[in-house]
Design a protein around this motif. Structure first.
Motif, PDB file in Angstrom:
ATOM      1  N   ARG A   1      18.410 -14.932  35.853  1.00 57.68           N
ATOM      2  CA  ARG A   1      18.517 -15.634  34.560  1.00 57.68           C
ATOM      3  C   ARG A   1      20.171 -16.173  34.200  1.00 57.68           C
ATOM      4  NH1 ARG A   1      15.994 -14.351  29.649  1.00 57.68           N
ATOM      5  NH2 ARG A   1      15.142 -12.641  30.442  1.00 57.68           N
TER       6      ARG A   1
ATOM      7  N   GLU B   1      21.901 -20.407  33.482  1.00 55.06           N
ATOM      8  CA  GLU B   1      21.774 -20.344  32.054  1.00 55.06           C
ATOM      9  C   GLU B   1      23.981 -21.066  32.505  1.00 55.06           C
ATOM     10  OE1 GLU B   1      20.983 -19.853  28.205  1.00 55.06           O
ATOM     11  OE2 GLU B   1      19.579 -20.652  30.065  1.00 55.06           O
TER      12      GLU B   1
ATOM     13  N   GLU C   1      15.122 -25.634  26.303  1.00 56.69           N
ATOM     14  CA  GLU C   1      14.241 -24.908  26.951  1.00 56.69           C
ATOM     15  C   GLU C   1      14.303 -26.227  27.910  1.00 56.69           C
ATOM     16  OE1 GLU C   1       9.913 -23.991  26.594  1.00 56.69           O
ATOM     17  OE2 GLU C   1      10.561 -25.085  24.733  1.00 56.69           O
TER      18      GLU C   1
ATOM     19  N   ASP D   1       3.933 -16.946  28.865  1.00 55.84           N
ATOM     20  CA  ASP D   1       4.378 -17.895  27.902  1.00 55.84           C
ATOM     21  C   ASP D   1       3.876 -17.229  26.896  1.00 55.84           C
ATOM     22  OD1 ASP D   1       6.106 -19.813  26.254  1.00 55.84           O
ATOM     23  OD2 ASP D   1       4.142 -20.993  26.824  1.00 55.84           O
TER      24      ASP D   1
ATOM     25  N   SER E   1       5.883 -13.595  26.275  1.00 55.42           N
ATOM     26  CA  SER E   1       7.919 -13.883  25.248  1.00 55.42           C
ATOM     27  C   SER E   1       7.343 -15.576  24.584  1.00 55.42           C
ATOM     28  CB  SER E   1       8.558 -13.243  26.879  1.00 55.42           C
ATOM     29  OG  SER E   1       9.543 -14.387  26.131  1.00 55.42           O
ATOM     30  N   ASP E   2       8.254 -15.725  24.634  1.00 60.45           N
ATOM     31  CA  ASP E   2       9.050 -17.024  23.410  1.00 60.45           C
ATOM     32  C   ASP E   2       9.310 -17.825  24.683  1.00 60.45           C
ATOM     33  OD1 ASP E   2       8.802 -19.632  22.187  1.00 60.45           O
ATOM     34  OD2 ASP E   2       9.180 -18.893  20.744  1.00 60.45           O
ATOM     35  N   SER E   3       8.777 -19.227  25.135  1.00 60.88           N
ATOM     36  CA  SER E   3       9.482 -19.677  26.436  1.00 60.88           C
ATOM     37  C   SER E   3      10.968 -20.646  25.861  1.00 60.88           C
ATOM     38  CB  SER E   3       8.764 -21.011  26.489  1.00 60.88           C
ATOM     39  OG  SER E   3       8.389 -21.453  25.832  1.00 60.88           O
ATOM     40  N   LYS E   4      11.057 -20.282  24.517  1.00 63.78           N
ATOM     41  CA  LYS E   4      12.211 -21.239  24.083  1.00 63.78           C
ATOM     42  C   LYS E   4      13.064 -20.238  24.149  1.00 63.78           C
ATOM     43  CE  LYS E   4       9.998 -23.769  20.575  1.00 63.78           C
ATOM     44  NZ  LYS E   4       8.660 -23.970  20.825  1.00 63.78           N
ATOM     45  N   ASN E   5      13.335 -18.766  24.470  1.00 62.33           N
ATOM     46  CA  ASN E   5      13.997 -18.369  23.935  1.00 62.33           C
ATOM     47  C   ASN E   5      14.341 -17.319  25.773  1.00 62.33           C
ATOM     48  OD1 ASN E   5      14.636 -18.282  21.343  1.00 62.33           O
ATOM     49  ND2 ASN E   5      13.011 -17.428  21.801  1.00 62.33           N
ATOM     50  N   ASP E   6      13.741 -18.175  26.625  1.00 59.94           N
ATOM     51  CA  ASP E   6      13.534 -16.731  27.722  1.00 59.94           C
ATOM     52  C   ASP E   6      13.328 -18.239  29.040  1.00 59.94           C
ATOM     53  OD1 ASP E   6      13.023 -15.377  30.225  1.00 59.94           O
ATOM     54  OD2 ASP E   6      11.368 -14.341  29.052  1.00 59.94           O
TER      55      ASP E   6
ATOM     56  N   GLN F   1      10.586 -19.884  31.316  1.00 59.78           N
ATOM     57  CA  GLN F   1      11.328 -21.904  31.321  1.00 59.78           C
ATOM     58  C   GLN F   1      10.563 -21.406  32.899  1.00 59.78           C
ATOM     59  OE1 GLN F   1      14.251 -22.534  29.431  1.00 59.78           O
ATOM     60  NE2 GLN F   1      13.884 -21.533  28.159  1.00 59.78           N
TER      61      GLN F   1
END
Length: 203
Positions: free
Chosen positions: A40, A44, A55, A126, A156-161, A165
């Motif tokens: 992660r 990032e 994303e 996702d 989990s929401d891919s936009k925030n994970d 992604q």
């Protein structure tokens, strides 16, 4: 053990009207929570992140972003397993007409044919689909996958994970390798090759 799952392509069969001819589901396997946290951070802080603020999605990323993304993670501590579905081999009318059943069937197939890799895994998928579908899929995975393989299944929401992604990027790289109309078909799958544990073509 943590497992992140996402797909490339769609569950539609109108290929001549824009549906994808290939559907790929990929799971990214981390043996420890610490390994997942390390990857992660890699994502990032990667040069790809400096070029791409939103994303990471394979289908919406530029080639240079894809290059930098896979260069950043190619030596990290995770494994990728994927199932590849060439839609023209699917004869089941149920799978061809019910998109949720299609998706559920191939996620379960990938998890069941894991070559013994999964061990008490927490699976994160996702979070697409409505609540009822997510609950049904979670229950089906825990019931139909071999004993001891999966202990929990969440969404989990891919936009925030970034790790969902990562699963999207891996699924996209594998799916692209089956394109016969692109000279760069294997470009990103080759970058991912050190992390590929298995790519299973469903027949």
């Amino acid at each position: 053990m943590l497992v992140y799952i996402d797909e490339s392509g769609d569950a539609g069969f109108r290929v001549d009207h824009g549906s994808s001819p290939v559907f790929v589901v990929a799971m990214v396997i981390f043996d420890t929570v610490e390994a997942a946290a390390d990857v992660r951070r890699l994502i990032e802080t990667s040069p790809a992140r400096r070029l791409h603020k939103g994303e990471f999605k394979f289908s919406k990323s530029r080639d240079d972003v894809r290059d930098l993304f896979f260069a950043a993670v190619s030596n990290a501590a995770f494994r990728v397993r994927a199932i590849v579905v060439q839609k023209d081999v699917i004869r089941s009318e149920h799978l061809r007409s019910d998109k949720e059943s299609f998706y559920e069937f191939f996620v379960k197939q990938m998890l069941r044919h894991d070559s013994g890799r999964l061990d008490n895994a927490k699976v994160i998928i996702d979070g697409s689909g409505d609540r009822e579908f997510r609950q049904k899929l979670s229950t089906e995975i825990k019931r139909k996958v071999r004993d001891g393989a999966v202990r929990d299944c969440r969404f989990s929401d891919s936009k925030n994970d970034p790790l969902i992604q990562l699963a999207d990027m891996c699924a996209g790289a594998v799916a692209r390798s089956f394109r016969t109309d692109r000279r760069d078909a294997h470009r990103w799958r080759d970058m991912l090759r050190p992390r590929l544990d298995d790519v299973w073509q469903f027949h």
